[in-house]
Design a protein around this motif. Structure first.
Motif, short mmCIF file in Angstrom:
data_model
loop_
_atom_site.label_atom_id
_atom_site.label_comp_id
_atom_site.label_asym_id
_atom_site.label_seq_id
_atom_site.Cartn_x
_atom_site.Cartn_y
_atom_site.Cartn_z
N PRO A 54 46.99 12.56 8.85
CA PRO A 54 47.38 13.38 10.01
C PRO A 54 48.34 14.62 9.45
N THR A 55 48.89 14.31 8.32
CA THR A 55 49.75 15.50 7.77
C THR A 55 49.52 15.50 6.28
N ALA A 56 49.53 16.51 5.55
CA ALA A 56 49.29 16.72 4.34
C ALA A 56 50.25 18.06 3.66
N GLY A 57 50.42 18.20 2.52
CA GLY A 57 50.81 18.95 1.77
C GLY A 57 49.84 20.04 1.43
N ILE A 58 50.00 21.33 2.06
CA ILE A 58 48.70 22.21 1.71
C ILE A 58 49.63 23.61 1.23
N SER A 59 48.80 24.11 0.51
CA SER A 59 49.19 25.46 -0.10
C SER A 59 48.42 26.74 0.28
N ILE A 60 49.15 27.69 0.28
CA ILE A 60 48.53 29.07 0.74
C ILE A 60 48.69 30.01 -0.33
N VAL A 61 47.63 30.30 -0.98
CA VAL A 61 48.03 30.78 -2.48
C VAL A 61 48.47 32.18 -2.03
N GLU A 62 48.14 32.92 -1.11
CA GLU A 62 48.63 34.43 -1.10
C GLU A 62 50.36 34.36 -0.91
N SER A 63 50.67 33.23 -0.35
CA SER A 63 52.14 33.13 0.03
C SER A 63 52.75 32.53 -0.97
N GLY A 64 52.30 31.56 -1.81
CA GLY A 64 53.05 31.08 -3.00
C GLY A 64 53.98 29.72 -2.56
N LEU A 65 53.67 29.52 -0.92
CA LEU A 65 54.24 28.50 -0.46
C LEU A 65 53.53 27.33 -0.29
N MET A 66 54.15 25.92 -0.23
CA MET A 66 53.76 24.82 0.25
C MET A 66 54.19 24.48 1.80
N PHE A 67 53.36 24.03 2.40
CA PHE A 67 53.54 23.78 3.91
C PHE A 67 53.36 22.32 4.18
N ASP A 68 54.14 21.54 4.92
CA ASP A 68 53.91 20.35 5.28
C ASP A 68 53.07 20.58 6.67
N THR A 69 51.57 20.20 6.54
CA THR A 69 50.91 20.69 7.54
C THR A 69 50.31 19.58 8.70
N ARG A 70 50.01 20.31 9.62
CA ARG A 70 49.56 19.19 10.64
C ARG A 70 47.93 19.37 10.64
N ILE A 71 47.22 18.21 10.34
CA ILE A 71 45.81 18.10 10.40
C ILE A 71 45.34 17.90 11.76
N ASP A 72 44.62 18.67 12.59
CA ASP A 72 44.41 18.75 13.89
C ASP A 72 42.76 18.89 13.96
N THR A 73 41.96 17.56 14.19
CA THR A 73 40.78 18.05 14.53
C THR A 73 40.32 18.24 15.95
N GLY A 74 41.18 18.39 16.68
CA GLY A 74 41.08 19.04 18.07
C GLY A 74 41.08 20.49 18.10
N ALA A 75 41.38 21.41 17.04
CA ALA A 75 41.52 22.67 16.92
C ALA A 75 40.33 23.30 16.04
N VAL A 76 39.62 24.15 16.59
CA VAL A 76 38.51 24.76 15.94
C VAL A 76 38.99 25.73 14.59
N GLU A 77 39.85 26.29 14.72
CA GLU A 77 40.69 27.17 13.97
C GLU A 77 41.91 26.69 13.06
N ASN A 78 42.07 27.13 12.02
CA ASN A 78 43.55 27.22 11.37
C ASN A 78 44.43 28.05 12.12
N SER A 79 45.63 27.70 12.02
CA SER A 79 46.73 28.63 12.49
C SER A 79 48.08 28.62 11.61
N LEU A 80 48.49 29.77 11.37
CA LEU A 80 49.64 30.00 10.44
C LEU A 80 50.86 30.65 11.45
N HIS A 81 52.29 30.20 11.08
CA HIS A 81 53.04 30.82 11.66
C HIS A 81 53.22 32.13 11.08
N ALA A 82 53.46 33.32 11.90
CA ALA A 82 53.31 34.67 11.49
C ALA A 82 54.33 35.79 12.38
#
Length: 292
Positions: free
Chosen positions: A163-191
């Motif tokens: 339900p959570t995982a360490g996920i990388s966004i290459v363009e940011s160079g950051l690792m995120f402690d990420t919520r895995i949400d099967t109820g959401a159609v799309e991914n969402s990033l803090h901006a």
């Protein structure tokens, strides 16, 4: 990849009433050994083969070989095998049969022995054909006789994720402690602090095709500016009402396994997880296990 197939069936909405046994899922290849302390092979799962097959050189029949291979059944045979790394193992086993195989190169007769093939904590002793697999990528091929009754093969090689995982966004160079949400159609990033050159502040649709630079932050408060092309907008409805968000494409995934996927941008300052992964990233790649 080792997991109960029942979990996969539940996620996919498939009835498992026809499955009498709780089977385990294997990928196209798995790391296996011949005997408990033997060398490790990257073994290819082959549901088209009845028996398993092992790379074998320098085959020697104890007491000398009879003229006909089938007359050696019951004798011990010693042979040398190598894995994909070139590591060597000498094996001795009783010949339990021979098999004649026809292929595009013609026909050949092979010895068959019974060997214990180990995967994880499980060992199954099965009939294995011996042949020279020098020119083949995989030195150990696992056939139906080892798989039957206990395993299924998932050639899509979906991975399990919690339900959570360490996920990388290459363009940011950051690792995120990420919520895995099967109820959401799309991914969402803090901006926050979105900047668009020649922005139309009245109509977001008119900004599609323009570059947007925004500031994102992970759970460690590490911040970075990212620039991406707006390719569309998305209307999101939730308990607070509805809002339109910009959609960009970013390279997201577990470290070293990232791939491009669409992400909507929103201010997630008040949320625990700054990156939320939805079904458009999971689909075709992952099965979610909330117990992980």
């Amino acid at each position: 990849m080792l997991k109960s197939v029942i979990a996969a069936l539940l996620i996919g909405g498939v009835s498992f009433s026809s499955f009498a046994v709780d089977k385990q899922v294997l990928g196209q290849t798995e790391m296996m050994s011949v005997s408990a302390d033997g060398i490790v092979f990257e073994a290819r799962m082959d549901t088209g083969a009845v028996n398993s097959s092992l790379h074998a050189l320098d085959i020697s029949v104890a007491g000398g070989s009879a003229t006909k291979m089938k007359d050696n059944v019951g004798k011990d045979v010693t042979f040398t095998t190598f894995n994909e790394k070139g590591e060597k193992q000498v094996v001795t086993a009783e010949i339990v049969g021979t098999s004649t195989v026809s292929n595009s190169q013609g026909t050949e007769t092979r010895y068959a022995v019974k060997l214990p093939i180990k995967f994880g904590d499980n060992t199954r002793k099965v009939k294995v054909n011996l042949r020279d697999r020098t020119t083949m990528d995989y030195k150990l091929l696992i056939g139906r006789n080892w798989l039957k009754g206990k395993y299924v093969v998932d050639v899509s090689e979906k991975k399990f994720i919690g339900p959570t995982a360490g996920i990388s966004i290459v363009e940011s160079g950051l690792m995120f402690d990420t919520r895995i949400d099967t109820g959401a159609v799309e991914n969402s990033l803090h901006a926050t602090n979105l900047r668009i050159k020649d922005e139309d502040k009245e109509n977001m649709e008119n900004n599609v095709g323009k570059d947007v630079t925004f500031t994102t932050m992970n759970e460690k408060n590490e911040t970075v500016d990212v620039t991406a092309r707006i390719h569309s907008t998305s209307l999101i409805r939730n308990a607070q009402g509805s809002e339109i968000r910009y959609m960009v494409t970013l390279t997201i995934g577990e470290p070293g396994q990232e791939f491009k996927v669409d992400v909507n941008l929103r201010d997630r300052s008040k949320m625990t997880y700054k990156l939320l992964i939805g079904r458009n990233w999971l689909q075709g790649h992952y099965i979610v296990d909330v117990d992980m």
